[in-house]
Design an enzyme around this catalytic site. Structure first.
Site, PDB file in Angstrom:
ATOM      1  N   SER A  25       9.750  92.360  43.080  1.00 11.33           N
ATOM      2  CA  SER A  25      10.735  91.285  42.929  1.00 11.33           C
ATOM      3  C   SER A  25      10.564  90.174  43.955  1.00 11.33           C
ATOM      4  CB  SER A  25      12.152  91.871  43.044  1.00 11.33           C
ATOM      5  OG  SER A  25      12.518  92.466  41.843  1.00 11.33           O
ATOM      6  N   PHE A  26       9.802  89.161  43.572  1.00 14.22           N
ATOM      7  CA  PHE A  26       9.588  88.000  44.431  1.00 14.22           C
ATOM      8  C   PHE A  26      10.939  87.320  44.686  1.00 14.22           C
ATOM      9  CE2 PHE A  26       8.335  83.374  44.631  1.00 14.22           C
ATOM     10  CZ  PHE A  26       7.759  83.446  45.898  1.00 14.22           C
ATOM     11  N   VAL A  29      13.900  90.107  49.368  1.00 21.01           N
ATOM     12  CA  VAL A  29      13.152  90.379  50.598  1.00 21.01           C
ATOM     13  C   VAL A  29      12.887  91.872  50.808  1.00 21.01           C
ATOM     14  CG1 VAL A  29      13.157  89.975  53.102  1.00 21.01           C
ATOM     15  CG2 VAL A  29      14.260  88.338  51.596  1.00 21.01           C
ATOM     16  N   HIS A 141       9.206  93.286  35.086  1.00 18.46           N
ATOM     17  CA  HIS A 141       9.593  94.712  35.098  1.00 18.46           C
ATOM     18  C   HIS A 141      11.039  94.901  34.670  1.00 18.46           C
ATOM     19  CE1 HIS A 141      11.057  93.508  39.088  1.00 18.46           C
ATOM     20  NE2 HIS A 141      11.716  94.641  39.190  1.00 18.46           N
ATOM     21  N   GLU A 177      21.067  87.259  34.307  1.00 16.51           N
ATOM     22  CA  GLU A 177      20.964  88.457  35.166  1.00 16.51           C
ATOM     23  C   GLU A 177      22.262  89.262  35.179  1.00 16.51           C
ATOM     24  OE1 GLU A 177      18.096  89.136  37.548  1.00 16.51           O
ATOM     25  OE2 GLU A 177      16.989  87.844  36.178  1.00 16.51           O
ATOM     26  N   HIS A 252      20.703  87.035  44.040  1.00 16.18           N
ATOM     27  CA  HIS A 252      21.843  87.077  43.112  1.00 16.18           C
ATOM     28  C   HIS A 252      23.091  86.712  43.900  1.00 16.18           C
ATOM     29  CE1 HIS A 252      19.647  90.290  40.528  1.00 16.18           C
ATOM     30  NE2 HIS A 252      19.650  89.150  39.871  1.00 16.18           N
ATOM     31  N   CYS A 372      25.232  96.429  43.446  1.00 20.58           N
ATOM     32  CA  CYS A 372      24.157  96.353  42.443  1.00 20.58           C
ATOM     33  C   CYS A 372      24.192  97.557  41.521  1.00 20.58           C
ATOM     34  CB  CYS A 372      22.789  96.358  43.108  1.00 20.58           C
ATOM     35  SG  CYS A 372      22.508  95.011  44.228  1.00 20.58           S
TER      36      CYS A 372
HETATM   37  O1  SUG Z   1      16.159  92.842  40.455  1.00 22.04           O
HETATM   38  N1  SUG Z   1      14.950  95.233  42.727  1.00 22.04           N
HETATM   39  C1  SUG Z   1      16.074  94.682  41.971  1.00 22.04           C
HETATM   40  C2  SUG Z   1      17.347  94.775  42.762  1.00 22.04           C
HETATM   41  C3  SUG Z   1      18.539  94.369  41.959  1.00 22.04           C
HETATM   42  C4  SUG Z   1      19.760  94.207  42.757  1.00 22.04           C
HETATM   43  N2  SUG Z   1      20.838  93.842  41.926  1.00 22.04           N
HETATM   44  C5  SUG Z   1      21.882  93.050  42.269  1.00 22.04           C
HETATM   45  N3  SUG Z   1      21.846  92.299  43.344  1.00 22.04           N
HETATM   46  N4  SUG Z   1      22.876  93.001  41.477  1.00 22.04           N
HETATM   47  C6  SUG Z   1      15.793  93.235  41.575  1.00 22.04           C
HETATM   48  O2  SUG Z   1      15.239  92.502  42.395  1.00 22.04           O
HETATM   49  C7  SUG Z   1      12.679  96.044  43.042  1.00 22.04           C
HETATM   50  C8  SUG Z   1      11.679  96.908  42.307  1.00 22.04           C
HETATM   51  C9  SUG Z   1      10.411  97.099  43.088  1.00 22.04           C
HETATM   52  O3  SUG Z   1      10.009  96.212  43.858  1.00 22.04           O
HETATM   53  O4  SUG Z   1       9.756  98.154  42.909  1.00 22.04           O
HETATM   54  C10 SUG Z   1      13.805  95.526  42.128  1.00 22.04           C
HETATM   55  O5  SUG Z   1      13.620  95.392  40.941  1.00 22.04           O
END
Ligand code: SUG
Length: 449
Positions: A25-26, A29, A141, A177, A252, A372
């Site tokens: 997830s760019f 962090v 993903h 989202e 987010h 989350c």
């Molecule tokens: O979409 N991380 C999720 C985290 C989501 C958090 N959700 C909220 N803030 N509501 C995302 O960035 C990381 C997966 C990885 O790097 O393997 C990931 O998808």
């Protein structure tokens, strides 16, 4: 005031068996920083389950949303990988496109705050609860989740009082989202509320878009959802996130602001124009207005807010208890600036007057805190009783889920183990058992084909 007995139910995503750190997830962090580490799927699932159970034991309504089928072989096939067996398909993908294999293995559906946007029945023109599954199209993903998410939501919210919409068209202008960028304010849960939709950028109007990281939620999506959920313009507010905050890792809105009922807790750098958002919210809310707690940057820096995930907390009204409880990750206790602030809130008997810390480190390392992991749904007693799915937590369901996790989850998963074809069968076997336990019917691709 409504005549219904109304509750806010927290539906938490159960962590999946392939929970891993792939740095996918760019702009998030934690995900980028922890990519390549070895995860512990079993510990992750148990940490999430313990949070659910703790909230249930506090007297709150708690439910569960199951994980998804991973590795997702149908997506690999769609992308041109073929073979006589799943093992062959996985081997080809891992050789040609390791990023694609990691993406179809991600257990990201656990962060159900991103599963859908929900407008409960007191807010909508037809008196039904409207649910729009999020297309999550800004990250490959995550875009894989929506099809199964839609089936799961249809299975849980199958009665007439709910409308599960189709996800928005999957193109950049309709990037959506889910509830991570949506907050509902009300006096009591059964009263008509004010819905705040927060977006990162917009196709029309002046563009103050972030320059470094993606703005995942688009204003256009917020508008479509408000329209199709039958909300009135009087009770709907649209607000833009601070683009500089996105560029520093606030991917987010729920990373920087959280609300419950008439209380709003947010950081000074959350919005493009905090003052204007507050003015509009108070005007729409009416009455005595909202209780606002704005945390200034000189009390808690944006960096500390992001690393501790203070605002990715849950604000809950615990039955029989005055004030509001904040559910925060343990990282908030370890950050002295944040810990001092929370201690002061408790000592001063502020609107937020209880703090509960949770160890969710496995999820946190991928940028997923307490908020989350949950999707909020306002429901009446009758709607809960009418739900055929066995998803509402009880001591019995907790024991069953714990046993199920202990039986089916690996202790650890290193990135190179994602190529192990045994994961496919392990996952299907477990999910078949789980969908039966939760009485969901056939919701997974492997159960339909
Ligand atoms: O979409 N991380 C999720 C985290 C989501 C958090 N959700 C909220 N803030 N509501 C995302 O960035 C990381 C997966 C990885 O790097 O393997 C990931 O998808």
């Amino acid at each position: 005031m409504s005549d219904f007995n109304c509750f806010e139910v927290n539906f938490d995503g159960l962590v999946g068996q392939t929970h891993n750190y792939a740095g996918l997830s760019f702009g998030n962090v934690a995900s980028s920083d922890n990519g390549g580490l070895t995860s512990s799927p079993k510990a992750a699932a148990l940490q999430g389950l313990e949070k659910m159970m703790a909230l249930h034991r506090l007297g709150l309504k708690q439910a569960v949303i199951p994980p998804q089928e991973r590795p997702h072989i149908p997506t690999l096939k769609k992308l041109g990988f073929s073979g006589n067996s799943d093992a062959e398909i996985i081997a080809k993908a891992s050789r040609a496109e390791p990023y694609v294999l990691a993406s179809v293995c991600s257990a990201s559906s656990m962060w159900v705050a991103n599963a859908a946007t929900i407008s409960p029945f007191p807010d909508s023109s037809d008196g039904k609860t409207h649910i729009t599954p999020a297309n999550l199209n800004s990250m490959f993903h995550r875009s894989i989740e929506v099809e199964t998410t839609t089936r799961i939501l249809n299975s849980i919210f199958s009665t007439d009082s709910f409308v599960v919409h189709d996800p928005l068209p999957s193109c950049s202008i309709y990037g959506d989202e889910g509830a991570a960028n949506h907050t509902r304010f009300c006096e009591e849960y059964g009263d008509t509320g004010v819905e705040l939709f927060v977006y990162g950028s917009s196709k029309v109007g002046p563009t103050f878009a972030p320059g470094k990281f993606p703005a995942r939620q688009k204003r256009e999506s917020c508008e479509v959802i408000a329209r199709s959920h039958g909300l009135t313009s009087r009770n709907t507010i649209f607000a833009q996130q601070n683009p500089n905050a996105i560029d520093r890792g606030v991917f987010h809105n729920d990373v920087i602001a959280v609300g419950n009922r008439n209380l709003w807790f947010y950081h000074q750098e959350a919005f493009l124009n905090n003052e204007e958002v507050c003015r509009q919210l108070n005007a729409a809310f009416g009455g005595a207005g909202l209780t606002l707690i704005e945390v200034p940057s000189n009390r808690i820096s944006l960096e500390n807010a992001i690393s501790s995930y203070l605002f990715n907390s849950q604000l809950v009204s615990v039955p029989g208890q005055e004030g509001t409880t904040i559910i925060v990750p343990i990282e908030c206790q370890e950050n002295s600036e944040v810990n001092d602030y929370l201690s002061l809130l408790e000592a001063e008997h502020a609107a937020i007057n209880h703090v509960e810390y949770f160890d969710l480190r496995q999820s946190m390392k991928n940028g997923g805190g307490p908020a989350c992991l949950r999707l909020r749904v306002v429901m009446t007693d009758e709607q809960i009783a009418g739900c055929k799915a066995n998803v509402f937590l009880s001591e019995g369901l907790y024991r069953d889920l714990k046993r199920w996790i202990e039986k089916h989850y690996r202790e650890s998963l290193a990135p190179e183990q994602l190529t192990d074809p045994a994961l496919v069968e392990e996952c299907r076997l477990a999910l078949d058992e789980l969908s039966e336990l939760l009485n969901l019917g056939s919701v997974y691709h492997f159960q339909l084909s």
